[in-house]
Enzyme design. Structure first.
Site, PDB file in Angstrom:
ATOM      1  N   LYS A 116      82.390  42.383  22.112  1.00  0.00           N
ATOM      2  CA  LYS A 116      83.014  41.070  22.270  1.00  0.00           C
ATOM      3  C   LYS A 116      84.525  41.204  22.453  1.00  0.00           C
ATOM      4  O   LYS A 116      85.145  40.445  23.202  1.00  0.00           O
ATOM      5  CB  LYS A 116      82.697  40.188  21.063  1.00  0.00           C
ATOM      6  CG  LYS A 116      81.248  39.760  20.951  1.00  0.00           C
ATOM      7  CD  LYS A 116      81.069  38.798  19.791  1.00  0.00           C
ATOM      8  CE  LYS A 116      79.631  38.294  19.684  1.00  0.00           C
ATOM      9  NZ  LYS A 116      78.692  39.344  19.285  1.00  0.00           N
ATOM     10  N   GLU A 200      88.260  34.439  15.642  1.00  0.00           N
ATOM     11  CA  GLU A 200      88.475  33.334  16.573  1.00  0.00           C
ATOM     12  C   GLU A 200      88.801  32.063  15.805  1.00  0.00           C
ATOM     13  O   GLU A 200      88.234  31.826  14.734  1.00  0.00           O
ATOM     14  CB  GLU A 200      87.208  33.057  17.410  1.00  0.00           C
ATOM     15  CG  GLU A 200      86.857  34.111  18.425  1.00  0.00           C
ATOM     16  CD  GLU A 200      85.602  33.738  19.200  1.00  0.00           C
ATOM     17  OE1 GLU A 200      84.928  32.754  18.802  1.00  0.00           O
ATOM     18  OE2 GLU A 200      85.299  34.413  20.188  1.00  0.00           O
ATOM     19  N   ARG A 292      71.380  40.473  29.691  1.00  0.00           N
ATOM     20  CA  ARG A 292      69.921  40.596  29.656  1.00  0.00           C
ATOM     21  C   ARG A 292      69.318  39.234  29.938  1.00  0.00           C
ATOM     22  O   ARG A 292      70.027  38.233  30.071  1.00  0.00           O
ATOM     23  CB  ARG A 292      69.463  41.082  28.283  1.00  0.00           C
ATOM     24  CG  ARG A 292      70.001  40.208  27.140  1.00  0.00           C
ATOM     25  CD  ARG A 292      69.431  40.580  25.806  1.00  0.00           C
ATOM     26  NE  ARG A 292      70.149  39.987  24.697  1.00  0.00           N
ATOM     27  CZ  ARG A 292      70.033  38.733  24.287  1.00  0.00           C
ATOM     28  NH1 ARG A 292      69.225  37.905  24.923  1.00  0.00           N
ATOM     29  NH2 ARG A 292      70.715  38.281  23.250  1.00  0.00           N
TER      30      ARG A 292
END
Length: 665
Positions: A116, A200, A292
């Site tokens: 990430k 975040e 995916r």
């Protein structure tokens, strides 16, 4: 196109891939663990190979063993499904080096988006909107604490690797940060083998909207519209739908363009999902990219009339995308929910066991079922306890929601507990019906969606009793062995007695509470008594899983399902009451362990011991943390008292019902 494809997965997604391959005439090769020797994906595939023990690390995560099977079986390509090895760069690269196509993105793309932190740095370079925060390499606790202060609270801690809600914590104050960080890192290490995290700014009451993207080897990248996944519990998606009830044309266009830009930034090939967090004002931020196929891909397929697995196969074989962006046209509305073996009233504790009964709605244009088990199969402790995905489609959102309610009403699972009643309440809740749900709503208002221990209304109890009586009478209508006279009084179950009207006791149990109803009458005409309440029933009939009858002269129809062991009824609001049948004149209550011990609710590993023998603790105090079925479970003191002994240490694997903590009397 490939002629032989190996599916490196299990359960529902393996069955899903096999179905598409069979339609395309592709020979399928399955792999299976010891626990899956008789699983449905093994039975559906053209051939299947064993790859090891029951735990994922002993089987489905053994890339070298799966590659060996691919070579020996002559597979030209490997489809990884989702989970397990689907986003494993080393495995994707090993497939390429072995001359076997990996049906997924290039290893470099997985690498770029697998972290990430790295993904955020890359998106920053391509002007994709980001949430303020920290995604640096320095992971020292002091550095993270300082960056948390700079980011501001509330903030979100996220595992830098992986997904699925693992290693995520909301922190609302600086004093909570250290404990939350340690917990997130433990969970991330267990799930992904990586303790790195990112920070975040936490967007209050956000929505989660993701875009399906597809790229080919010719450099074409398009998006296939959005999926709204805002109905979540502990960051796990509960209900997914498309189109989003929140987006208008302008927002959809802007987010779609950002999703395509994100995919192009990593030269993306195959199916992927770009996930955004969206504020109440419509401002959106890049969250992560899943390299995916997603669990919720069927809703996209239902509105577009496409098979995304077929697209994956064609792209991996070198073909261009079948359609261009301007050829993507959606029709109608689709919704997906997942039927799980879990107990919502016990903090969604995952379940396991044999599926003694599995009744699901009949598939149609409006109802789709993607499952990996059938009645008689066992939900094991080693894998995700999903039983099936239920997908509905209709011309608009209100009609699709009604399709969902009707389909859920037809579902019945006997064996492990399930989340069906929870999903029924979800599908009728005003925030879902109005499209107003945000990602934290379920966690903030969970009690609104749980059945709890509320007693049933008398009308529901009486309806269940009538269904039980009719079921028993039908079963007893067959002449007894040795008798050929169907008119014999001994062949009837009408409670006939010499000299007086018969009486029967119907005993039902709900949430551990026993209910006794006194019944007089026969063949659909009864007088029922429960405590101080009574009702006269006439003209009762069971037809097409519904009870129709007149209760004190008022005609009513009640959805019902009944057999010798249980009766399930639904009220006008769609709430489910699943009664168990009990012996009429014998009741044995199962006494629990009382408040003197804590037992393991299921097999699992102890990851934290927070007390020791001799400690005096308060009721509800967290004493141990165990990891089971991909989640952490907090084991708390059942009462205030002194601990006599603790029978487990950090790292121990314990069996279900093992006594872990004993209290002094």
């Amino acid at each position: 196109m490939f002629e032989r494809v190996l599916i490196a997965n299990r359960g529902e997604i393996a069955c899903r891939v096999i179905r598409t391959c069979r339609r395309l005439g592709i020979h399928t090769i399955a792999v299976y663990s010891e626990a899956d020797a008789s699983a449905q994906h093994v039975r559906l595939a053209d051939e299947a190979w064993p790859i090891g023990g029951p735990r994922p690390t002993e089987s489905y995560l053994r890339g070298e063993v799966i590659l060996d099977v691919a070579r020996r079986s002559g597979a030209q390509a490997i489809h990884p499904g989702y989970g397990f090895l689907s986003e494993n760069t080393a495995f994707a690269r090993a497939c390429t080096e072995a001359g076997i196509a990996f049906i997924g993105p290039r290893p470099e793309s997985i690498d770029a988006m697998g972290s990430k932190a790295a993904a955020k740095a890359l998106m920053e370079q391509h002007a994709v909107p980001l949430v303020p925060g920290y995604h640096g390499a320095d992971q020292a606790p002091d550095t993270l604490a300082e960056q948390a202060r700079r980011t501001g609270f509330p903030l979100m801690i996220k595992a830098a690797s992986g997904g699925g809600g693992k290693g995520m914590r909301i922190v609302r104050s600086e004093t909570e940060f250290a404990d939350a960080l340690a917990s997130a890192q433990r969970e991330a290490a267990s799930a992904f083998g990586d303790t790195r995290v990112i920070l975040e700014r936490y967007v209050e009451h956000p929505r989660h909207i993701e875009f399906q993207v597809f790229g080919d080897t010719q450099g074409n990248v398009i998006h296939l519209n959005e999926r709204e996944c805002s109905a979540q519990r502990r960051y796990q998606k509960v209900l997914e739908e498309t189109p989003s009830p929140f987006l208008d044309t302008a927002r959809r266009t802007a987010m779609g363009a950002a999703a395509v830009a994100a995919a192009k930034a990593v030269n993306y090939v195959g199916a992927g999902t770009v996930e955004f967090i969206v504020g109440q004002d419509g401002e959106f931020f890049f969250m992560e990219m899943n390299t995916r196929l997603q669990v919720e891909h069927p809703v996209t397929e239902e509105t577009l009339g496409l098979d995304l697995v077929e697209w994956q196969l064609r792209v991996a074989a070198g073909e261009p995308l079948p359609l261009a962006q301007d050829q993507i046209h959606a029709r109608g509305h689709a919704i997906e929910v997942r039927l799980y073996a879990e107990d919502p009233d016990q903090n969604f504790l995952p379940g396991s066991g044999k599926l003694l009964k599995l009744r699901l709605p009949t598939p149609s244009r409006h109802v789709r079922l993607d499952g990996g088990v059938i009645e008689g199969d066992t939900v094991t402790i080693f894998y995700d306890p999903m039983i099936a995905k239920l997908i509905v489609w209709d011309t608009d959102r209100p009609q699709a929601l009604q399709r969902l309610r009707d389909a859920l009403m037809q579902c019945e699972i006997v064996g492990p507990k399930s989340n069906i009643a929870f999903l029924e309440r979800l599908a009728r809740h005003p925030v879902v019906v109005d499209g107003r749900i945000d990602t934290g709503y379920l966690d903030r208002h969970l009690n609104e969606f749980l059945a709890g221990d509320a007693p049933p209304a008398d009308r529901m109890l009486f309806a269940a009793t009538v269904a039980a009586l009719l079921n028993d009478e039908k079963a007893a209508a067959v002449p007894p062995t040795g008798s050929s006279d169907p008119h014999s009084p001994w062949s009837q179950a009408d409670a006939w007695r010499v000299g007086h009207a018969g009486k029967r006791i119907v005993a039902l149990s709900l949430h551990g509470q026993r209910y006794e109803v006194e019944a007089h009458g026969y063949a659909g005409n009864y007088t029922l008594n429960h405590g101080h309440d009574s009702v006269n029933v006439s003209g009762a009939r069971l037809e097409s899983e519904a009870l129709s009858a007149r209760f004190d002269g008022q005609s009513q129809r009640v959805p019902v399902r009944s057999d010798a062991a249980r009766v399930t009824v639904h009220d006008d609001a769609g709430h489910r009451y699943a009664f168990e049948r009990a012996a009429a004149f014998a009741w044995q209550s199962k006494e629990g362990a009382g408040g003197n011990q804590i037992v393991a609710p299921m097999p699992g590993r102890i990851v934290l011991v927070k007390a020791q023998a001799g400690d005096t603790v308060e009721e509800g105090q967290e004493l141990l943390v165990m990891e089971a079925m991909k989640m952490e479970l907090a084991l708390k003191a059942p009462r205030a008292g002194t601990i006599d002994s603790i029978a487990a240490i950090q790292g121990d694997f314990v069996e279900a019902d093992a006594v872990l903590v004993r209290f002094r009397d």
